[in-house]
Enzyme design. Structure first.
Site, PDB file in Angstrom:
ATOM      1  N   ASP A  25      -3.162   1.809   4.353  1.00  0.00           N
ATOM      2  CA  ASP A  25      -2.208   0.691   4.431  1.00  0.00           C
ATOM      3  C   ASP A  25      -1.677   0.385   3.033  1.00  0.00           C
ATOM      4  O   ASP A  25      -2.282   0.749   2.029  1.00  0.00           O
ATOM      5  CB  ASP A  25      -2.860  -0.564   5.029  1.00  0.00           C
ATOM      6  N   SER A  26      -0.571  -0.329   2.994  1.00  0.00           N
ATOM      7  CA  SER A  26       0.014  -0.723   1.713  1.00  0.00           C
ATOM      8  C   SER A  26      -0.878  -1.734   0.984  1.00  0.00           C
ATOM      9  O   SER A  26      -0.705  -1.947  -0.215  1.00  0.00           O
ATOM     10  CB  SER A  26       1.389  -1.341   1.949  1.00  0.00           C
ATOM     11  N   CYS A  88      -0.096   1.022   8.247  1.00  0.00           N
ATOM     12  CA  CYS A  88       1.060   0.289   7.733  1.00  0.00           C
ATOM     13  C   CYS A  88       2.304   0.639   8.565  1.00  0.00           C
ATOM     14  O   CYS A  88       2.706   1.808   8.639  1.00  0.00           O
ATOM     15  CB  CYS A  88       1.289   0.683   6.277  1.00  0.00           C
ATOM     16  N   GLU A 181      -1.997 -13.938   4.870  1.00  0.00           N
ATOM     17  CA  GLU A 181      -2.945 -13.743   3.760  1.00  0.00           C
ATOM     18  C   GLU A 181      -3.487 -15.079   3.265  1.00  0.00           C
ATOM     19  O   GLU A 181      -4.635 -15.194   2.850  1.00  0.00           O
ATOM     20  CB  GLU A 181      -2.276 -12.966   2.621  1.00  0.00           C
ATOM     21  N   CYS A 213       3.664  -5.098  12.401  1.00  0.00           N
ATOM     22  CA  CYS A 213       3.225  -5.288  11.015  1.00  0.00           C
ATOM     23  C   CYS A 213       1.721  -5.542  11.055  1.00  0.00           C
ATOM     24  O   CYS A 213       1.234  -6.237  11.951  1.00  0.00           O
ATOM     25  CB  CYS A 213       3.951  -6.478  10.385  1.00  0.00           C
ATOM     26  N   HIS A 215      -0.175  -7.443   9.481  1.00  0.00           N
ATOM     27  CA  HIS A 215      -0.659  -8.820   9.324  1.00  0.00           C
ATOM     28  C   HIS A 215      -0.504  -9.680  10.581  1.00  0.00           C
ATOM     29  O   HIS A 215      -1.175 -10.692  10.723  1.00  0.00           O
ATOM     30  CB  HIS A 215       0.102  -9.522   8.202  1.00  0.00           C
TER      31      HIS A 215
HETATM   32  N1  DGL Z   1       1.404  -3.350   5.772  1.00  0.00           N
HETATM   33  C1  DGL Z   1       2.805  -3.686   5.847  1.00  0.00           C
HETATM   34  C2  DGL Z   1       3.336  -3.338   7.248  1.00  0.00           C
HETATM   35  O1  DGL Z   1       2.582  -3.242   8.210  1.00  0.00           O
HETATM   36  C3  DGL Z   1       3.036  -5.163   5.545  1.00  0.00           C
HETATM   37  C4  DGL Z   1       2.859  -5.508   4.089  1.00  0.00           C
HETATM   38  C5  DGL Z   1       3.860  -4.812   3.172  1.00  0.00           C
HETATM   39  O2  DGL Z   1       5.051  -5.198   3.154  1.00  0.00           O
HETATM   40  O3  DGL Z   1       3.460  -3.858   2.500  1.00  0.00           O
HETATM   41  O4  DGL Z   1       4.509  -3.139   7.400  1.00  0.00           O
END
Ligand code: DGL
Length: 297
Positions: A25-26, A88, A181, A213, A215
């Site tokens: 993930d990012s 991600c 977050e 996403c 989150h």
């Molecule tokens: N993990 C990213 C996503 O699912 C969200 C956070 C980011 O913008 O890196 O798109």
């Protein structure tokens, strides 16, 4: 066109069963997918990489997201993972093909599994998608849904309830990421922002919404509150389901519960807040996260 799966025929060997599943993930968000993975496949070991030094990906270009994602996936491949899950959504939308080119093991993104689940769930054909700006603007979900409808069930058996009349309404919800977050799952500000972002989806009378996403599963209650009769699709959970099917097809499920740590977590920058957010997203103690410097930066 999206293709979130890659098969590898030479994987079926008994030593592979004990190898870990790599999750990328990012940043911290992919731990919501790991949470599902640990629940659904409790014998499996997980190696997680979160690119916390370069998060967010959701407002970056496709070229940048692709380059960053490949670099992070190489880190997982060096640790001999048997499957890679791109948790991600932004990376799945923009970098799947690049990752598939470098990976000798199957790669599962979130887009196709969630698109299939939405089509299985929807009765009216009115499907909503929410995600980062980059995910929504990429059109990856929209194109994948269209593609599945065009070649219904050719790649996998997708039992689709709706007829060809599918209407897709996509909205970027960038503020959901910091709210999740921050732990503002029930905060009035989150509710206000949710009402604003989700209004077009409410007006369009969707019956299914893809949480596109990492989150957003943390904000399930507020989203469900604003859209009470809408079925929510957790893209990470759907990707774990597809990874499970690949392990099954290839006979490489872990045979027994690992004696090692269940989740080995690597991140590219250790901020002070990381651990508390990580453990809240994961739903159990992580113990430690190791900071690593990637080679190319
Ligand atoms: N993990 C990213 C996503 O699912 C969200 C956070 C980011 O913008 O890196 O798109």
């Amino acid at each position: 066109m999206q293709n979130d799966r890659k098969s590898s025929s030479n994987l079926a060997s008994s030593t592979i069963t004990s190898q870990a599943i790599g999750v990328f993930d990012s940043g911290v968000g992919g731990l919501t997918t790991v949470r599902k993975l640990v629940n659904m496949l409790p014998n499996e070991r997980v190696i997680y990489f979160g690119d916390t030094a370069r998060v967010p990906y959701g407002n970056k270009t496709a070229a940048t997201v692709s380059a960053y994602t490949c670099e992070c996936v190489e880190f997982l491949l060096e640790r001999e993972v048997k499957v890679v899950i791109i948790a991600c959504n932004t990376a799945s939308a923009l970098a799947m093909e690049a990752v598939q080119r470098i990976s000798p093991v199957p790669v599962v993104g979130v887009i196709t599994p969630a698109a299939e689940a939405a089509l299985r769930s929807s009765r009216s054909g009115r499907i909503g998608i929410i995600g980062t700006r980059a995910t929504v603007q990429s059109g990856a979900y929209q194109a994948t849904i269209k593609n599945i409808l065009e070649k219904q069930g050719l790649e996998r058996d997708v039992e689709i309830n709706v007829e060809i009349n599918v209407e897709i309404i996509a909205e970027a919800c960038p503020l959901f990421v910091p709210f999740a977050e921050e732990g503002w799952h029930y905060h009035p500000a989150t509710r206000l922002v949710a009402e604003e972002y989700l209004a077009p989806l409410k007006i369009a009378n969707i019956d299914t919404l893809i949480l596109g996403c990492t989150h957003y599963p943390m904000l399930t209650d507020v989203i469900q509150d604003v859209l009470p009769n809408v079925r929510l699709i957790n893209s990470g959970e759907e990707a774990v389901g597809v990874a499970d099917a690949i392990l099954h097809e290839q006979g490489i499920h872990a045979q027994e519960r690992s004696l090692h740590r269940i989740v080995d977590c690597y991140i590219s920058d250790k901020s002070t807040a990381f651990m508390s957010v990580a453990e809240r997203f994961l739903g159990f103690p992580l113990g430690m996260a190791q900071e690593v410097r990637l080679k190319k930066w």
